[in-house]
Design a protein around this motif. Structure first.
Motif, PDB file in Angstrom:
ATOM      1  N   ILE A  88      -5.946  -3.432  10.657  1.00 38.73           N
ATOM      2  CA  ILE A  88      -4.776  -3.849   9.957  1.00 38.73           C
ATOM      3  C   ILE A  88      -4.829  -3.047   9.267  1.00 38.73           C
ATOM      4  O   ILE A  88      -3.518  -2.193   8.680  1.00 38.73           O
ATOM      5  CB  ILE A  88      -4.091  -5.145  10.046  1.00 38.73           C
ATOM      6  N   LEU A  89      -5.097  -3.052   8.194  1.00 40.48           N
ATOM      7  CA  LEU A  89      -5.511  -2.834   6.540  1.00 40.48           C
ATOM      8  C   LEU A  89      -6.196  -1.156   7.212  1.00 40.48           C
ATOM      9  O   LEU A  89      -6.025  -0.342   5.813  1.00 40.48           O
ATOM     10  CB  LEU A  89      -6.315  -3.127   5.757  1.00 40.48           C
ATOM     11  N   GLU A  90      -6.137  -0.248   7.955  1.00 43.39           N
ATOM     12  CA  GLU A  90      -7.193   0.860   7.850  1.00 43.39           C
ATOM     13  C   GLU A  90      -5.231   1.745   8.082  1.00 43.39           C
ATOM     14  O   GLU A  90      -5.330   2.842   7.798  1.00 43.39           O
ATOM     15  CB  GLU A  90      -7.040   1.474   9.546  1.00 43.39           C
ATOM     16  N   ARG A  91      -3.834   1.055   8.455  1.00 41.54           N
ATOM     17  CA  ARG A  91      -2.794   2.166   8.073  1.00 41.54           C
ATOM     18  C   ARG A  91      -2.156   2.088   6.571  1.00 41.54           C
ATOM     19  O   ARG A  91      -1.155   1.871   6.404  1.00 41.54           O
ATOM     20  CB  ARG A  91      -1.911   1.014   8.645  1.00 41.54           C
ATOM     21  N   TYR A  92      -3.638   1.212   5.609  1.00 42.35           N
ATOM     22  CA  TYR A  92      -2.889   1.242   4.393  1.00 42.35           C
ATOM     23  C   TYR A  92      -4.053   2.016   3.193  1.00 42.35           C
ATOM     24  O   TYR A  92      -5.009   1.046   2.742  1.00 42.35           O
ATOM     25  CB  TYR A  92      -2.260   0.081   4.006  1.00 42.35           C
ATOM     26  N   PRO A  93      -3.827   2.750   3.100  1.00 41.09           N
ATOM     27  CA  PRO A  93      -4.816   3.391   2.243  1.00 41.09           C
ATOM     28  C   PRO A  93      -4.736   2.853   0.746  1.00 41.09           C
ATOM     29  O   PRO A  93      -6.610   2.629   1.047  1.00 41.09           O
ATOM     30  CB  PRO A  93      -4.626   4.949   2.304  1.00 41.09           C
ATOM     31  N   GLU A  94      -3.711   1.924   0.208  1.00 44.51           N
ATOM     32  CA  GLU A  94      -4.489   2.275  -0.835  1.00 44.51           C
ATOM     33  C   GLU A  94      -5.120   0.480  -0.879  1.00 44.51           C
ATOM     34  O   GLU A  94      -5.497   0.519  -2.034  1.00 44.51           O
ATOM     35  CB  GLU A  94      -3.017   1.396  -1.379  1.00 44.51           C
TER      36      GLU A  94
ATOM     37  N   TYR B 209     -10.613  -2.588  -1.060  1.00 47.31           N
ATOM     38  CA  TYR B 209     -11.134  -3.662  -0.194  1.00 47.31           C
ATOM     39  C   TYR B 209     -11.577  -3.682   1.050  1.00 47.31           C
ATOM     40  O   TYR B 209     -12.635  -4.571   1.083  1.00 47.31           O
ATOM     41  CB  TYR B 209      -9.881  -4.133  -0.814  1.00 47.31           C
ATOM     42  N   ASN B 210     -10.987  -3.270   2.032  1.00 46.74           N
ATOM     43  CA  ASN B 210     -11.421  -2.853   2.696  1.00 46.74           C
ATOM     44  C   ASN B 210     -12.966  -2.235   3.987  1.00 46.74           C
ATOM     45  O   ASN B 210     -13.351  -2.832   4.591  1.00 46.74           O
ATOM     46  CB  ASN B 210     -10.390  -2.367   4.100  1.00 46.74           C
ATOM     47  N   SER B 211     -13.061  -1.306   3.084  1.00 45.81           N
ATOM     48  CA  SER B 211     -14.532  -1.539   3.587  1.00 45.81           C
ATOM     49  C   SER B 211     -15.598  -2.553   2.440  1.00 45.81           C
ATOM     50  O   SER B 211     -16.436  -2.463   3.215  1.00 45.81           O
ATOM     51  CB  SER B 211     -14.693  -0.271   2.427  1.00 45.81           C
ATOM     52  N   TYR B 212     -14.624  -3.218   1.623  1.00 44.44           N
ATOM     53  CA  TYR B 212     -15.708  -4.510   1.545  1.00 44.44           C
ATOM     54  C   TYR B 212     -15.811  -5.663   2.046  1.00 44.44           C
ATOM     55  O   TYR B 212     -16.993  -6.190   2.722  1.00 44.44           O
ATOM     56  CB  TYR B 212     -15.420  -5.224   0.122  1.00 44.44           C
TER      57      TYR B 212
ATOM     58  N   LEU C 105      -5.907 -12.752  -0.091  1.00 44.33           N
ATOM     59  CA  LEU C 105      -4.846 -11.700  -1.072  1.00 44.33           C
ATOM     60  C   LEU C 105      -5.760 -10.663  -0.867  1.00 44.33           C
ATOM     61  O   LEU C 105      -6.638 -10.777  -1.300  1.00 44.33           O
ATOM     62  CB  LEU C 105      -5.149 -13.190  -1.993  1.00 44.33           C
ATOM     63  N   VAL C 106      -4.618  -9.307  -0.630  1.00 45.08           N
ATOM     64  CA  VAL C 106      -5.175  -8.324  -0.988  1.00 45.08           C
ATOM     65  C   VAL C 106      -5.561  -7.195  -1.975  1.00 45.08           C
ATOM     66  O   VAL C 106      -4.197  -7.687  -2.616  1.00 45.08           O
ATOM     67  CB  VAL C 106      -5.209  -7.341   0.568  1.00 45.08           C
ATOM     68  N   LEU C 107      -6.605  -6.439  -2.986  1.00 48.33           N
ATOM     69  CA  LEU C 107      -6.407  -6.350  -3.645  1.00 48.33           C
ATOM     70  C   LEU C 107      -6.094  -4.685  -3.748  1.00 48.33           C
ATOM     71  O   LEU C 107      -6.885  -4.326  -2.692  1.00 48.33           O
ATOM     72  CB  LEU C 107      -7.878  -6.684  -4.535  1.00 48.33           C
ATOM     73  N   ASP C 108      -5.646  -3.626  -4.401  1.00 46.04           N
ATOM     74  CA  ASP C 108      -5.715  -2.501  -4.723  1.00 46.04           C
ATOM     75  C   ASP C 108      -6.966  -2.352  -4.714  1.00 46.04           C
ATOM     76  O   ASP C 108      -7.537  -2.669  -5.208  1.00 46.04           O
ATOM     77  CB  ASP C 108      -4.163  -1.720  -4.957  1.00 46.04           C
ATOM     78  N   ASP C 109      -7.203  -0.251  -4.376  1.00 47.61           N
ATOM     79  CA  ASP C 109      -8.443   0.298  -4.836  1.00 47.61           C
ATOM     80  C   ASP C 109      -8.311  -0.193  -5.874  1.00 47.61           C
ATOM     81  O   ASP C 109      -9.699  -0.268  -6.929  1.00 47.61           O
ATOM     82  CB  ASP C 109      -8.371   2.081  -4.658  1.00 47.61           C
TER      83      ASP C 109
ATOM     84  N   LYS D 203       3.261  -8.157  -3.316  1.00 50.80           N
ATOM     85  CA  LYS D 203       4.691  -7.504  -2.105  1.00 50.80           C
ATOM     86  C   LYS D 203       3.727  -8.094  -0.894  1.00 50.80           C
ATOM     87  O   LYS D 203       2.280  -8.368  -1.010  1.00 50.80           O
ATOM     88  CB  LYS D 203       4.575  -6.162  -1.991  1.00 50.80           C
ATOM     89  N   SER D 204       4.247  -8.068  -0.120  1.00 47.46           N
ATOM     90  CA  SER D 204       3.607  -8.600   1.871  1.00 47.46           C
ATOM     91  C   SER D 204       3.540  -6.989   2.175  1.00 47.46           C
ATOM     92  O   SER D 204       4.288  -6.661   1.834  1.00 47.46           O
ATOM     93  CB  SER D 204       5.138  -9.343   2.751  1.00 47.46           C
ATOM     94  N   ILE D 205       2.228  -6.778   3.049  1.00 48.02           N
ATOM     95  CA  ILE D 205       1.752  -6.391   3.561  1.00 48.02           C
ATOM     96  C   ILE D 205       2.181  -6.050   4.944  1.00 48.02           C
ATOM     97  O   ILE D 205       2.679  -5.108   5.936  1.00 48.02           O
ATOM     98  CB  ILE D 205       0.432  -6.300   2.909  1.00 48.02           C
ATOM     99  N   GLU D 206       1.502  -7.836   5.592  1.00 51.25           N
ATOM    100  CA  GLU D 206       1.662  -7.153   7.255  1.00 51.25           C
ATOM    101  C   GLU D 206       1.415  -9.250   7.447  1.00 51.25           C
ATOM    102  O   GLU D 206       1.257  -9.481   7.322  1.00 51.25           O
ATOM    103  CB  GLU D 206       1.026  -6.884   7.973  1.00 51.25           C
TER     104      GLU D 206
END
Length: 427
Positions: free
Chosen positions: A34-40, A44-47, A66-70, A157-160
């Motif tokens: 899911i997060l691969e579609r959001y490069p910002e 977080y996704n790699s960790y 709860l997701v953190l931006d880069d 904000k809401s992501i998905e």
């Protein structure tokens, strides 16, 4: 004109749609996909992948990430070991479903919710919970339950969303409490000291005297998962006499208790088939099988099974887990004896075959269930974050979203069988 059989077929199809459609919540989610579609959120996704927290998230039917931006993720990860980052990411995985409407309509304006960190059982009290509170100006804040914690993390904000199963929300900062990031690391730990403290003194001694300890230490840089039997496992009445093994066989047995990869308990649950061990390069296979039932994970050797009991160290790429029984490879100890055949009434009793001396029946202890840590008591007012509403902790709604998944496939199979029988009886 539709016949009774046509109507029955339509009913069966509708039932299958209801059972296996999106309303049933049977579709698995994959947080990294899911997060691969959001490069910002790529850092977080790699960790999530490097720490394997993604496996823990995907294993739960209901979760809010709860997701953190880069930028925020870079600040959190700066000069910190992966073990500390992993705990911070676990605290950002809420085991309940919160979408934006639910966040803004909390009962009494506040609630406590459990997280992946709480399920580890490593945190005191309710430090593995997160306080969610509606703040002034329509903001929603997230804070630790530790005394004096502030709402430094807010909803942005809401992501998905996958309704009622997975909600992915962006927040401004991580949720932190004192000591969260002070996790022991493999580099700073003494392997034998860790094992002894965990009640695995006999295993630690054997590693040292056999020279296998050096093999494990050399493997830690690339990846190591160690299954350490506790001292009681060596004292069990059905434990083999290790003095009867040659030095080479003892080394093989000890290496059989390790994987040449980083595979924490949550990742073991998703593994199917045979699992190679550090003894697999020797003559024979020396593989393990994983048996997973809910939160329980056991290892099957073909001779016996052993429950994965607790985590001693989880620091990518090293993981040390305790097990209740010795892992006995079939190549050294032979297969477990088959049950004696039951004599039929018309024949004379058949004497049960006598197990060979090296065969060993599975220990009853291997079937004991491992229960997740109980939910902590409700937070008292003095534990409420400093800028929470006055009665927040008093009225906090403590929820745990850890639940067993509905056996959808079984229900669907039963429905088809019953419908087939019903249709067969129609003219």
């Amino acid at each position: 004109m539709a016949t009774k059989k046509d109507a029955m077929i339509s009913s069966v199809l509708l039932l299958l749609v209801l059972l296996c459609g999106p309303w049933a919540g049977c579709r698995a989610h994959n947080i990294t996909a899911i997060l691969e579609r959001y490069p910002e959120y790529s850092l977080y996704n790699s960790y999530l992948t490097r720490t394997k927290v993604c496996d823990e998230i995907n294993a739960h039917e209901t979760v809010t990430c709860l997701v953190l931006d880069d930028g925020a993720m870079s600040t959190l990860a700066a000069k910190r070991p992966l073990a500390a980052i992993k705990n911070a990411l676990r605290l950002l995985a809420l085991l309940d479903y919160f979408d934006p409407p639910k966040l803004h309509a909390l009962p009494s304006g506040t609630t406590l919710t459990t997280t992946l960190l709480q399920t580890t059982g490593n945190e005191a009290g309710n430090l593995g919970f997160v306080n969610i509170t509606n703040l002034r100006g329509g903001r929603v804040g997230f804070a630790s339950t530790a005394p004096g914690s502030k709402f430094d993390s807010t909803y942005t904000k809401s992501i998905e969303q996958i309704p009622y199963n997975l909600s992915v929300l962006a927040v401004s900062a991580p949720v932190i409490f004192p000591g969260l990031l002070d996790t022991p690391t493999a580099a700073s730990s003494n392997l034998t000291a860790l094992l002894e403290k965990a009640g695995c003194k006999t295993f630690a001694r054997l590693l040292t005297t056999s020279g296998v300890l050096k093999v494990f230490q050399d493997a830690m840089a690339k990846g190591l998962t160690l299954f350490a039997p506790n001292d009681e496992a060596f004292k069990a009445t059905d434990a083999p006499d290790l003095n009867s093994l040659s030095s080479a066989e003892l080394v093989t047995l000890l290496q059989y208790h390790a994987l040449p990869s980083y595979t924490p308990k949550a990742s073991l649950k998703s593994i199917g088939g045979q699992l190679p061990t550090m003894a697999s390069s020797a003559a024979g296979k020396y593989d393990l099988s994983v048996v997973s039932r809910g939160d329980d994970v056991s290892l099957d050797t073909g001779v016996d099974t052993s429950r994965v009991a607790s985590t001693v160290l989880d620091d990518t790429p090293v993981c040390i887990l305790t097990v209740d029984n010795l892992l006995l490879p079939i190549e050294l100890f032979g297969a477990a004896p088959s049950p004696a055949p039951t004599p039929s009434p018309s024949t004379s009793p058949v004497e049960a075959p006598t197990p060979t001396p090296e065969a060993k029946a599975p220990s009853p202890k291997s079937h004991k269930k491992h229960h997740s840590p109980p939910a902590p008591p409700m937070a008292s007012p003095e534990l409420a974050p400093s800028d929470a509403p006055a009665a927040a902790a008093d009225k906090a709604d403590v929820k745990s979203a850890v639940g067993a998944a509905t056996p959808i496939g079984t229900l669907a199979t039963v429905a088809v069988v019953l419908a087939t029988l019903a249709m067969a009886s129609l003219p």
